[in-house]
Design a protein around this motif. Structure first.
Motif, PDB file in Angstrom:
ATOM      1  N   ILE A  62       0.867  -1.176   0.000  1.00  0.00           N
ATOM      2  CA  ILE A  62       0.000   0.000   0.000  1.00  0.00           C
ATOM      3  C   ILE A  62       0.907   1.230   0.000  1.00  0.00           C
ATOM      4  O   ILE A  62       1.659   1.456   0.945  1.00  0.00           O
ATOM      5  N   ALA A  63       0.850   2.023  -1.087  1.00  0.00           N
ATOM      6  CA  ALA A  63       1.664   3.230  -1.215  1.00  0.00           C
ATOM      7  C   ALA A  63       0.810   4.449  -0.882  1.00  0.00           C
ATOM      8  O   ALA A  63      -0.326   4.561  -1.343  1.00  0.00           O
ATOM      9  N   THR A  64       1.372   5.360  -0.085  1.00  0.00           N
ATOM     10  CA  THR A  64       0.654   6.584   0.286  1.00  0.00           C
ATOM     11  C   THR A  64       1.611   7.768   0.176  1.00  0.00           C
ATOM     12  O   THR A  64       2.701   7.746   0.739  1.00  0.00           O
ATOM     13  N   LEU A  65       1.179   8.802  -0.560  1.00  0.00           N
ATOM     14  CA  LEU A  65       1.956  10.032  -0.688  1.00  0.00           C
ATOM     15  C   LEU A  65       1.173  11.161  -0.026  1.00  0.00           C
ATOM     16  O   LEU A  65       0.037  11.447  -0.412  1.00  0.00           O
ATOM     17  N   ILE A 106      10.316   3.920  -4.204  1.00  0.00           N
ATOM     18  CA  ILE A 106      10.798   4.857  -5.215  1.00  0.00           C
ATOM     19  C   ILE A 106       9.937   6.112  -5.136  1.00  0.00           C
ATOM     20  O   ILE A 106       8.701   6.029  -5.176  1.00  0.00           O
ATOM     21  N   PHE A 107      10.592   7.271  -5.004  1.00  0.00           N
ATOM     22  CA  PHE A 107       9.876   8.542  -5.044  1.00  0.00           C
ATOM     23  C   PHE A 107      10.473   9.378  -6.162  1.00  0.00           C
ATOM     24  O   PHE A 107      11.685   9.622  -6.201  1.00  0.00           O
ATOM     25  N   GLU A 108       9.620   9.827  -7.098  1.00  0.00           N
ATOM     26  CA  GLU A 108      10.116  10.510  -8.282  1.00  0.00           C
ATOM     27  C   GLU A 108       9.065  11.473  -8.827  1.00  0.00           C
ATOM     28  O   GLU A 108       7.893  11.439  -8.434  1.00  0.00           O
ATOM     29  N   CYS A 113       4.857   8.068  -5.758  1.00  0.00           N
ATOM     30  CA  CYS A 113       5.387   7.224  -4.677  1.00  0.00           C
ATOM     31  C   CYS A 113       5.049   5.772  -5.009  1.00  0.00           C
ATOM     32  O   CYS A 113       3.870   5.413  -5.119  1.00  0.00           O
ATOM     33  N   THR A 114       6.082   4.935  -5.199  1.00  0.00           N
ATOM     34  CA  THR A 114       5.891   3.545  -5.626  1.00  0.00           C
ATOM     35  C   THR A 114       6.653   2.613  -4.691  1.00  0.00           C
ATOM     36  O   THR A 114       7.756   2.938  -4.243  1.00  0.00           O
ATOM     37  N   SER A 133       3.222  -4.604  -6.357  1.00  0.00           N
ATOM     38  CA  SER A 133       3.555  -3.181  -6.292  1.00  0.00           C
ATOM     39  C   SER A 133       2.301  -2.324  -6.199  1.00  0.00           C
ATOM     40  O   SER A 133       1.193  -2.768  -6.515  1.00  0.00           O
ATOM     41  N   ASP A 134       2.517  -1.077  -5.762  1.00  0.00           N
ATOM     42  CA  ASP A 134       1.431  -0.108  -5.680  1.00  0.00           C
ATOM     43  C   ASP A 134       2.038   1.288  -5.819  1.00  0.00           C
ATOM     44  O   ASP A 134       3.215   1.506  -5.502  1.00  0.00           O
ATOM     45  N   SER A 135       1.242   2.234  -6.310  1.00  0.00           N
ATOM     46  CA  SER A 135       1.700   3.614  -6.492  1.00  0.00           C
ATOM     47  C   SER A 135       0.624   4.585  -6.016  1.00  0.00           C
ATOM     48  O   SER A 135      -0.565   4.295  -6.080  1.00  0.00           O
ATOM     49  N   ASP A 136       1.086   5.736  -5.560  1.00  0.00           N
ATOM     50  CA  ASP A 136       0.201   6.849  -5.239  1.00  0.00           C
ATOM     51  C   ASP A 136       0.764   8.086  -5.933  1.00  0.00           C
ATOM     52  O   ASP A 136       1.929   8.435  -5.739  1.00  0.00           O
ATOM     53  N   VAL A 137      -0.040   8.730  -6.770  1.00  0.00           N
ATOM     54  CA  VAL A 137       0.406   9.866  -7.575  1.00  0.00           C
ATOM     55  C   VAL A 137      -0.362  11.108  -7.149  1.00  0.00           C
ATOM     56  O   VAL A 137      -1.582  11.086  -6.999  1.00  0.00           O
TER      57      VAL A 137
END
Length: 361
Positions: free
Chosen positions: A119-122, A153-155, A200-201, A212-216
Motif C-alpha cells: 500500500i503506497a501513500t503520498l 521509489i519517489f520521483e 510514490c511507488t 507493487s502499488d503507487s500513489d500519484v
C-alpha cells in the motif's frame, strides 16, 4: 445447585473457577476486512470484567476496551472494522473470579496476523495540491505491507529523488517500521517548474511474487500571471515588417492573451496559430505585421490573465511604443494645372508633409 433435607432446605452454591477462551472469527486476515475478537469468561461466583491487552511486535503493551454482556458467562467483543497492519500482535484476555477470598485467574492468548499487498501513500504537507509560488512543500512517501515492503521509489517526471531497496544497509533518509518504509522530501521556495506529477511507488513479496502499488499526486504551483513583450524592431521603415512576441507566465497557466495596438485587439489566444504552449505554465504568442505604413505607429500592448486562489482572476499588461521611421516627404497636390490666376481672385495652396516620427517643422 439447590438441595434439601428433612429438617428444611439448604442453599448449596455451585463453585467454578474462571475459564477464559479467546477467538478471532478470521485469522489471518487481509487489510480492510472486518475481524471480530471474542473473549468468553465463565465462572461462579460471577467473574469480573475481562481485560484485553495487545503486545505489538516492538514489545509495547496496550489495553483495549471491549463490549461485554452476561453474568456467569461473560462474552466480550472487540470489532476491528476495518482491520489494519497496526492491529498485528499478540492478544491476551485475562478473566478472574473470587472463591473463598482467593482470586481465581485464567487467560488465553492468540496471535492476530494481518497480511497485505503493498500500500503506497503520498502525503503533502501542507495538504494542498496548489501551493503558492515561493512557499515550501514536504512530500512523505510511505510504503506499507505484510510481508514487509522491500522497495520504495519517489520521483517526478524526469527526476528520481529516492530509489531504495531493502535490505541495503543504513540510509539516514529512510525510516523503517515492522511493516513500513518511509521517505520525506522537502522542496523549499517552490518554483513554477516544480509543477508536476509526483509518484510514490513500492513493492513487497506475496507468495513468492512481487506486488507493487503507487500513489500519484499532481502539484500545481500558483502565482499571478506575468507578461512580457518583445518587438524585433521598434522603429521600422515603410513596407518593412515587425514581429511582436508576448510571453505570459503564471500558475495556473494563463487562459487569455491579447495583443493590442492603441487598445484595438489585433490578436488573442483564441485565434489559430497565434499562441503555443511553451511549457506547463507559459503561453508564447507571436504576430508579424507586414507591409506596414504610418498607421502602425502607436502603443502596442500585451495583456494576459490567469486564475489564482479561489478562482480569482488576475491580469498583467505591458506596453511598447512602435514608431514607423521614414524621412519626411513633401507634396503639393493641385486641383488643376492652372498656374496663372486672375488678379483679385482666390487661390488655395496645399502642402502635405509625411514622415514617421511625425514631422515637427
Amino acid at each position: 445447585e439447590m438441595g434439601s433435607t428433612a429438617e428444611g432446605s439448604l442453599d448449596l452454591d455451585y463453585v467454578k473457577a474462571s475459564t477464559t477462551n479467546l477467538t478471532f472469527d478470521k485469522n489471518p486476515a487481509e487489510v480492510g476486512e472486518t475481524v471480530t475478537l471474542t473473549c468468553r469468561v465463565e465462572g461462579s461466583p460471577i467473574p469480573g470484567t475481562p481485560i484485553l491487552t495487545k503486545t505489538a511486535q516492538d514489545g509495547s503493551n496496550t489495553t483495549i476496551p471491549m463490549e461485554c454482556s452476561g453474568n456467569m458467562t461473560k462474552i466480550c467483543v472487540k470489532k476491528f472494522d476495518p482491520v489494519d497492519l497496526s492491529d498485528n500482535g499478540i492478544y491476551k484476555c485475562d478473566g478472574q473470579n473470587v472463591i473463598d477470598g482467593i482470586n481465581k485467574t485464567s487467560s488465553d492468548n492468540q496471535t492476530l496476523l494481518i497480511e497485505s499487498d503493498t500500500i503506497a501513500t503520498l502525503v503533502l504537507t501542507p495538504p494542498t495540491a496548489e501551493p503558492d509560488l515561493g512557499t515550501n512543500m514536504t512530500f512523505t512517501c510511505t510504503i506499507k505491507g505484510n510481508p514487509a515492503p522491500t522497495k520504495l521509489i519517489f520521483e517526478r517526471k524526469g527526476e528520481t529523488y529516492k530509489n531504495y531497496s531493502a535490505p541495503s544497509g543504513s540510509d539516514p533518509e529512510i525510516t523503517t517500521g515492522p511493516y513500513s518504509i518511509s521517505y520525506s522530501k522537502t522542496i523549499n521556495l517552490l518554483k513554477l517548474s516544480d509543477t508536476s506529477e509526483y509518484n510514490c511507488t513500492g513493492e513487497n513479496m506475496r507468495n513468492g511474487s512481487a506486488v507493487s502499488d503507487s500513489d500519484v499526486k499532481s502539484l500545481a504551483v500558483i502565482s499571478n500571471v506575468v507578461v512580457s513583450m518583445n518587438v524585433d524592431n521598434t522603429h521600422p521603415k515603410i513596407n518593412e515588417s515587425v514581429t511582436l512576441t508576448c510571453e505570459a507566465v503564471g500558475g495556473r497557466k494563463p487562459h487569455l492573451v491579447e495583443l493590442k495596438q492603441d487598445d484595438v485587439v489585433l490578436k488573442s489566444n483564441s485565434d489559430a496559430g497565434f499562441c503555443t504552449d511553451k511549457d506547463d505554465f507559459t503561453l508564447e504568442c507571436t504576430e508579424t505585421l507586414t507591409s506596414i505604413d504610418f498607421t502602425a505607429t502607436g502603443n502596442c500592448s500585451c495583456l494576459a490573465r490567469n486564475r489564482v486562489e479561489n478562482n480569482i482572476e488576475h491580469q498583467d499588461v505591458t506596453y511598447t511604443l512602435v514608431e514607423v521611421s521614414q524621412r519626411v516627404a513633401v507634396s503639393s497636390p493641385q486641383s488643376s494645372s492652372v498656374n496663372e490666376v486672375a488678379f483679385g481672385s482666390s487661390l488655395t495652396l496645399t502642402c502635405i508633409v509625411e514622415g514617421g516620427v511625425a514631422p515637427h517643422k
